[in-house]
Design an enzyme around this catalytic site. Sequence first.
Site, PDB file in Angstrom:
ATOM      1  N   CYS A  63      43.544  45.566  35.619  1.00 34.65           N
ATOM      2  CA  CYS A  63      42.507  45.790  36.631  1.00 34.65           C
ATOM      3  C   CYS A  63      42.370  47.249  37.051  1.00 34.65           C
ATOM      4  CB  CYS A  63      42.802  44.940  37.863  1.00 34.65           C
ATOM      5  SG  CYS A  63      42.812  43.180  37.531  1.00 34.65           S
ATOM      6  N   HIS A 108      52.294  55.231  36.768  1.00 31.73           N
ATOM      7  CA  HIS A 108      52.667  54.294  35.699  1.00 31.73           C
ATOM      8  C   HIS A 108      54.168  54.028  35.780  1.00 31.73           C
ATOM      9  CE1 HIS A 108      52.710  52.132  32.000  1.00 31.73           C
ATOM     10  NE2 HIS A 108      51.545  52.588  31.560  1.00 31.73           N
ATOM     11  N   ASN A 160      37.315  37.755  41.573  1.00 35.72           N
ATOM     12  CA  ASN A 160      38.039  38.879  40.987  1.00 35.72           C
ATOM     13  C   ASN A 160      37.354  39.257  39.673  1.00 35.72           C
ATOM     14  OD1 ASN A 160      39.786  40.587  39.747  1.00 35.72           O
ATOM     15  ND2 ASN A 160      41.611  39.363  40.064  1.00 35.72           N
ATOM     16  N   HIS A 189      35.805  55.397  53.897  1.00 34.96           N
ATOM     17  CA  HIS A 189      35.568  54.117  53.231  1.00 34.96           C
ATOM     18  C   HIS A 189      36.705  53.813  52.260  1.00 34.96           C
ATOM     19  CE1 HIS A 189      31.524  54.403  54.885  1.00 34.96           C
ATOM     20  NE2 HIS A 189      31.411  55.598  54.329  1.00 34.96           N
ATOM     21  N   HIS A 223      40.968  47.123  45.370  1.00 35.74           N
ATOM     22  CA  HIS A 223      40.688  46.147  44.318  1.00 35.74           C
ATOM     23  C   HIS A 223      40.755  44.716  44.849  1.00 35.74           C
ATOM     24  CE1 HIS A 223      40.858  43.807  40.747  1.00 35.74           C
ATOM     25  NE2 HIS A 223      42.135  43.521  40.891  1.00 35.74           N
ATOM     26  N   HIS A 255      34.859  37.290  48.032  1.00 35.15           N
ATOM     27  CA  HIS A 255      34.191  36.050  48.413  1.00 35.15           C
ATOM     28  C   HIS A 255      32.932  35.811  47.588  1.00 35.15           C
ATOM     29  CE1 HIS A 255      31.671  33.363  50.904  1.00 35.15           C
ATOM     30  NE2 HIS A 255      32.828  32.844  51.288  1.00 35.15           N
TER      31      HIS A 255
END
Length: 513
Positions: free
Chosen positions: A241, A320, A441, A404, A408, A437
């Site tokens: 993702c 990572h 995902n 803002h 994810h 919502h």
Amino acid sequence: MTLGDRGDAVSFKMEQKSKRLPDFSRSVNLKYVKLGYHYLITHLFTLFLIPIFIVLIAEAMQTDPEDVYELWHHYLRYNLVSVVTSGVFIVMGLTVYIMSWPRAVYLVDYACYRPPSHFQVPARYYLERCQGFGDLDESLMEFQRKIVRQSGLGDETYLPEPFHDLSKKPTMATARAETEQVMFGALDNLFSSTSVKPKDIGILVVNCSLFNPTPSLSAMIVNKYKLRGNIKSFNLGGMGCSAGVISVDLAKDLLQVHRNTYAIVVSTENITYGAYPGRNKSMMLSNCLFRVGGAAMLLSNKSKDKRLAKYKLVHVVRTHRGSDDKAYKCVYQDQDETGKVGVSLSKDLMANAGGALKINITTLGPLVLPISEQLLFLTTLTIKKLFNPKKKPYIPDFKLAFEHFCIHAGGRAVIDEMEKNLDLLPIHVEASRSTLHRFGNTSSSSIWYELAYIEAKGRMRKNDRVWQIALGSGFKCNSAVWVALKNVKPSTNKCSPWRDCIEKYPVQTFVKQ
């Protein structure tokens, strides 16, 4: 099926007590603070030269013409060769220095794909379909009901055609059809909203974690839009993702090398190919959470595009943790006991996600936080390291660095924990909750649906700063920081996935259960 999202799923209180992200205030590693300051120091020379140039220009403006004549008459005309040579070296040095400056990267526009309404999947319909798909006993169905109830997904998310039409089995052909529909849908909207033609594109980066056919997805786009033969194309797979931010970072680096160029970044995931048909609970989670979605972004390093672009890329920070065996294997694609392929989640997933997140945030802090917050953080950290190991480090207020937040939308649990650990207000995570919502995902593209939500609400103002943060397999945590170049008006065209539903949000179901 990306790992960041699956991490959230583990915390969805399956049959065990809910896993939580580690409390960031309990442990902060000094070496990652140093890494953040290393990034800052690399640009210190530029910052140091700016006031010197300002002073020199101010002094030159105050110099009397007679003083210049006296300088020429008594010195310079007798050392003309030295003056010319010095001038040439100064000009050459300044030219080389200016040419080595990082080129600004602008986000001209972007488009998020919205599937047709007949692909929508209400929760009840999803559970009914699951019951008819395979040999699922009541305990497995109850497990799925619990995940769906607590996931934060609404009744208007989308699943691909094979889920609705049982005559269309999940095959390579149906997987290709889904990917073409998503990528081409987003790109068509992007090209129609800008004056840029496909032949103008010099760089193409595509990311999709689980579906990577031959020819590649990037070749699929080149073929569809007849992109030019010397295009620099890249196809990223298996990166979860967080791959959307990785793709932006790769495009940014390429734009530093290739002048006056446009770059296209496409982020998506394939649900048809990634769906798990077995009975292993840890592999069933993704079926409950992942939904169809994708986004296409147009980046530019052309100075003339600054007045047209929406945002400028300021920072990308990537973390990572693949060198750690537990982090590497906490999200792992494998076969279950019956030979069916799925992505398994280890019990350590949330701990590894929290560790990667903590490192990323600690590294990002020195680049974005005001000096006052950095001093408070360093003071308390120094006291902890030298005098009082039990003292909690000061967690900086990132609300002072960003207006803002695009966290994810992997699941409700991670959004809850980010809100808690960073001391955010409900409005700061509203875009993430609303995206989860409305669209579910959507993997690496979810951060773009969230940015589109903020714009659709009319909240984006010139000079506002945006933090996009995503988790992914490996284990990785990546952040991108943007600044708005103008007041961004809500999109009324097909580029905005919120064009006729923004008034419904936020919804009351965001209240924690």
